[in-house]
Design a protein around this motif. Structure first.
Motif, PDB file in Angstrom:
ATOM      1  N   MET A 123       5.726  19.066 -55.488  1.00 39.09           N
ATOM      2  CA  MET A 123       4.646  17.802 -54.737  1.00 39.09           C
ATOM      3  C   MET A 123       4.760  17.834 -53.674  1.00 39.09           C
ATOM      4  O   MET A 123       3.390  17.524 -52.955  1.00 39.09           O
ATOM      5  CB  MET A 123       6.488  16.654 -54.658  1.00 39.09           C
ATOM      6  CG  MET A 123       6.595  16.025 -56.419  1.00 39.09           C
ATOM      7  SD  MET A 123       7.617  14.771 -55.546  1.00 39.09           S
ATOM      8  CE  MET A 123       7.180  13.190 -54.624  1.00 39.09           C
ATOM      9  N   GLU A 124       5.289  18.883 -52.726  1.00 41.85           N
ATOM     10  CA  GLU A 124       4.926  19.033 -51.295  1.00 41.85           C
ATOM     11  C   GLU A 124       3.980  20.185 -50.914  1.00 41.85           C
ATOM     12  O   GLU A 124       2.768  20.218 -49.926  1.00 41.85           O
ATOM     13  CB  GLU A 124       5.917  19.852 -50.319  1.00 41.85           C
ATOM     14  CG  GLU A 124       7.429  19.027 -50.084  1.00 41.85           C
ATOM     15  CD  GLU A 124       8.359  19.502 -49.271  1.00 41.85           C
ATOM     16  OE1 GLU A 124       8.073  20.536 -48.784  1.00 41.85           O
ATOM     17  OE2 GLU A 124       9.274  19.080 -49.487  1.00 41.85           O
ATOM     18  N   GLN A 125       3.986  20.901 -52.215  1.00 43.67           N
ATOM     19  CA  GLN A 125       2.221  22.134 -51.948  1.00 43.67           C
ATOM     20  C   GLN A 125       1.233  21.312 -52.688  1.00 43.67           C
ATOM     21  O   GLN A 125       0.158  21.321 -51.972  1.00 43.67           O
ATOM     22  CB  GLN A 125       2.224  22.706 -53.554  1.00 43.67           C
ATOM     23  CG  GLN A 125       1.617  23.861 -53.322  1.00 43.67           C
ATOM     24  CD  GLN A 125       2.167  24.792 -55.037  1.00 43.67           C
ATOM     25  OE1 GLN A 125       2.202  24.395 -55.528  1.00 43.67           O
ATOM     26  NE2 GLN A 125       1.519  26.214 -54.495  1.00 43.67           N
ATOM     27  N   THR A 126       1.323  20.050 -53.662  1.00 43.85           N
ATOM     28  CA  THR A 126       0.247  19.363 -53.963  1.00 43.85           C
ATOM     29  C   THR A 126       0.377  17.876 -52.294  1.00 43.85           C
ATOM     30  O   THR A 126      -1.234  18.279 -52.858  1.00 43.85           O
ATOM     31  CB  THR A 126       0.546  18.155 -55.043  1.00 43.85           C
ATOM     32  OG1 THR A 126       0.589  18.965 -56.405  1.00 43.85           O
ATOM     33  CG2 THR A 126      -0.439  18.046 -55.351  1.00 43.85           C
ATOM     34  N   GLN A 144       9.486  30.914 -53.229  1.00 44.38           N
ATOM     35  CA  GLN A 144      10.376  30.244 -53.949  1.00 44.38           C
ATOM     36  C   GLN A 144      10.368  29.589 -54.665  1.00 44.38           C
ATOM     37  O   GLN A 144      10.119  29.705 -56.548  1.00 44.38           O
ATOM     38  CB  GLN A 144      10.861  30.170 -53.174  1.00 44.38           C
ATOM     39  CG  GLN A 144      11.672  29.619 -52.368  1.00 44.38           C
ATOM     40  CD  GLN A 144      13.250  29.013 -51.383  1.00 44.38           C
ATOM     41  OE1 GLN A 144      11.971  27.589 -50.975  1.00 44.38           O
ATOM     42  NE2 GLN A 144      13.656  28.837 -51.216  1.00 44.38           N
ATOM     43  N   LEU A 145       8.553  29.018 -54.670  1.00 42.87           N
ATOM     44  CA  LEU A 145       8.091  28.348 -55.741  1.00 42.87           C
ATOM     45  C   LEU A 145       7.651  28.897 -57.341  1.00 42.87           C
ATOM     46  O   LEU A 145       7.957  28.844 -58.451  1.00 42.87           O
ATOM     47  CB  LEU A 145       6.480  27.249 -55.447  1.00 42.87           C
ATOM     48  CG  LEU A 145       6.573  25.857 -55.006  1.00 42.87           C
ATOM     49  CD1 LEU A 145       5.479  25.581 -54.345  1.00 42.87           C
ATOM     50  CD2 LEU A 145       6.924  24.875 -56.191  1.00 42.87           C
ATOM     51  N   SER A 146       7.291  30.619 -56.656  1.00 44.90           N
ATOM     52  CA  SER A 146       6.800  31.058 -57.912  1.00 44.90           C
ATOM     53  C   SER A 146       7.944  31.878 -58.483  1.00 44.90           C
ATOM     54  O   SER A 146       7.437  31.699 -60.280  1.00 44.90           O
ATOM     55  CB  SER A 146       6.463  32.497 -57.221  1.00 44.90           C
ATOM     56  OG  SER A 146       5.880  33.309 -58.409  1.00 44.90           O
ATOM     57  N   HIS A 147       9.023  31.641 -58.151  1.00 49.38           N
ATOM     58  CA  HIS A 147       9.977  32.593 -59.023  1.00 49.38           C
ATOM     59  C   HIS A 147      10.863  31.103 -60.180  1.00 49.38           C
ATOM     60  O   HIS A 147      10.485  31.258 -61.151  1.00 49.38           O
ATOM     61  CB  HIS A 147      11.697  32.578 -57.798  1.00 49.38           C
ATOM     62  CG  HIS A 147      12.897  33.058 -58.657  1.00 49.38           C
ATOM     63  ND1 HIS A 147      12.718  34.396 -58.998  1.00 49.38           N
ATOM     64  CD2 HIS A 147      14.049  32.719 -58.846  1.00 49.38           C
ATOM     65  CE1 HIS A 147      13.828  33.958 -59.549  1.00 49.38           C
ATOM     66  NE2 HIS A 147      15.219  32.802 -59.248  1.00 49.38           N
TER      67      HIS A 147
END
Length: 236
Positions: A123-126, A144-147
């Motif tokens: 959500m933060e990325q979006t 972290q997101l990728s993992h």
């Protein structure tokens, strides 16, 4: 439960190589009832038994999906990973196709916490908030997101334990199978000639190494799930 699935043909299973088992030296004696012959050092799976258990599995998933039940498909070997993801997405099922994290089900509270974190970061990325972070902090969050995407991306919308789990390779996904047994979750397993047919609720004897074989079995199961979902939508 009424049997509905008779569109399972021995010819198409032979074309997909479903009948090829492992070498005769690499087998589980409990698989003897599912083996019809030996050929050039390879066990040949009895496709009549395969058709019977695949039909039973299709009936089970149709009935479950028509009642709104949730499914998880697990297949982490390289040959199966893409087929598992495509099949799961098509039928709106959850899936794991990279690595089974120990305790994913038996320690559900921890998994749920990770999923909440994953959703929050997405959500933060979006919302573009990562762009406001310092370059180093943004890099850490992206890692972290990728993992999390790699290992939890297929279950990101899962809000509780699944009702039925479909496992592509009993040996590769043995930890997942043991967690299901511990929790009493129904399981459907593809089992090659080196597997134990007594561990899953429904074991489908089939070649778990050939992509065509895996894809055929998954296609039949996914078709049944989709038909069941359509029935559930029409008659909620």
């Amino acid at each position: 439960m009424t049997s509905r699935y008779r569109n399972i043909h021995l010819e198409e299973m032979m074309e997909a190589g479903v009948h090829f088992g492992h070498g005769t030296r690499k087998w589980n004696p409990r698989m003897s009832p599912y083996i019809s012959a030996k050929c050039k050092g390879i066990h040949i799976i009895n496709l009549t038994r395969t058709a019977r258990f695949l039909s039973e599995a299709c009936d089970l998933v149709f009935d479950a999906s028509s009642r709104g039940k949730q499914f998880l498909i697990v297949g982490i070997k390289n040959k199966a990973a893409d087929s598992v993801a495509r099949a799961a997405i098509r039928a709106r099922c959850h899936y794991v196709n990279k690595k089974w994290l120990g305790g994913m089900l038996t320690n559900w509270s921890t998994t749920e916490t990770r999923l909440h974190k994953f959703r929050d970061l997405r959500m933060e990325q979006t919302a573009g908030r990562l762009a406001r972070l310092a370059k180093r902090d943004a890099a850490v969050v992206k890692r972290q997101l990728s993992h999390l995407q790699t290992y939890l991306g297929g279950i990101k919308y899962m809000t509780g334990l699944p009702d039925i789990i479909i496992i592509v390779d009993q040996h590769e996904e043995y930890t997942a199978l043991r967690e299901c047994i511990t929790l009493g979750i129904s399981t459907i397993c593809l089992i090659d000639t080196n597997c134990d047919p007594d561990l899953a609720d429904i074991s489908i004897p089939a070649n778990d190494d050939a992509i065509a074989s895996i894809r055929l079995i998954l296609t039949k199961l996914i078709f049944a799930i989709c038909e069941g979902r359509s029935s559930y939508i029409r008659n909620p």
